[in-house]
Design a protein around this motif. Structure first.
Motif: not given
Length: 270
Positions: A14, A18, A48, A51
């Protein structure tokens, strides 16, 4: 570049994901993980929630997670040039998805879920370079679809519902073993008829006045059985005269994009 690349492929955490997010010109958020050597779809991406676009193309991913439908913020998903054999039913939950690229995979018709017809916002769908011979009939509900790529597959005929996609302005069916109806003096026969190169369905609004008139006259001659007195109208001509759509694109006012994806990586050593 993510660490942890080995026999099992690159592991994307993760934190790494990011850091790979970039802002787009229109203010969206795009995650680009193309050509990373990824073999397993990083499930951490589903966290996320802000996104809009995800690019996982040119990897070695074999499966999309069953809970992909929880990626509710997604607008564009690019998975071309992977090793996918099927698509999970939950993809139909991505109500906001407008662009989906699944070209250059290993998809078969059995691997396409009926829920593709639930993608009501979908404008562009690329299924080229796979092993498809039919499409889910539920796709007839894709009223927003404007572009459909079916090139380099196993279609012997196009699904009937394609004619009813009222907003479809671009259809690429090149290099399929399409079978067309042909006629001789004794009756109708079936045979293969090579499609013309670089021909797409183009909306009449994209043609200049002269070309529009020329195409209209040609279509009328074909419908009347003209064309040198042959009295033959090959079905590929009918295929390209769907309601509101005309050909050829070679003289269209707006140039068409090139759909074909040429895979250049992983060339064998001589």
């Amino acid at each position: 570049m993510p660490k942890g690349k080995g026999a099992k492929g690159t592991k994307v955490t993760l934190k790494i994901a990011k850091k790979a997010i970039r802002m787009t010109r229109d203010g969206g958020r795009r995650l680009n993980l193309s050509k990373m050597g990824i073999t397993i779809f990083p499930k951490c991406l589903l966290k996320l929630t802000n996104v809009d676009e995800v690019d996982l193309s040119r990897n070695m991913i074999q499966k999309i997670p069953d809970n992909i439908g929880s990626f509710s913020s997604l607008r564009r998903l690019d998975l071309h040039s992977n090793k996918l054999e099927s698509v999970p039913e939950s993809i139909g939950n991505l109500a906001g998805l407008t662009h989906l690229n699944l070209s250059n995979n290993r998809l078969t018709s059995a691997g396409l879920p009926s829920t593709l017809g639930s993608l009501s916002s979908l404008k562009s769908l690329n299924l080229g370079l796979n092993q498809l011979d039919t499409l889910p009939p539920t796709m007839a509900a894709l009223e927003s679809l404007q572009e459909l790529g079916l090139f380099d597959n196993l279609f012997t005929k196009l699904p009937e519902f394609v004619k009813e996609l009222s907003n479809l302005t671009k259809l690429n069916t090149k290099r399929n073993p399409l079978v067309y109806a042909q006629a001789d003096n004794e009756g109708m026969l079936k045979g293969k008829c090579e499609p013309e190169e670089n021909v797409y369905l183009v909306h009449e609004s994209n043609l200049c006045r002269t070309c529009f008139k020329s195409c209209k006259e040609q279509r009328e001659r074909l419908c009347e059985g003209g064309g040198g007195g042959e009295g033959v109208m090959c079905e590929d001509k009918r295929i390209r005269t769907y309601r509101g759509l005309m050909v050829p694109n070679s003289v269209a006012a707006v140039n068409q994009d090139v759909w074909r994806i040429r895979k250049v990586e992983h060339k064998p050593d001589k």
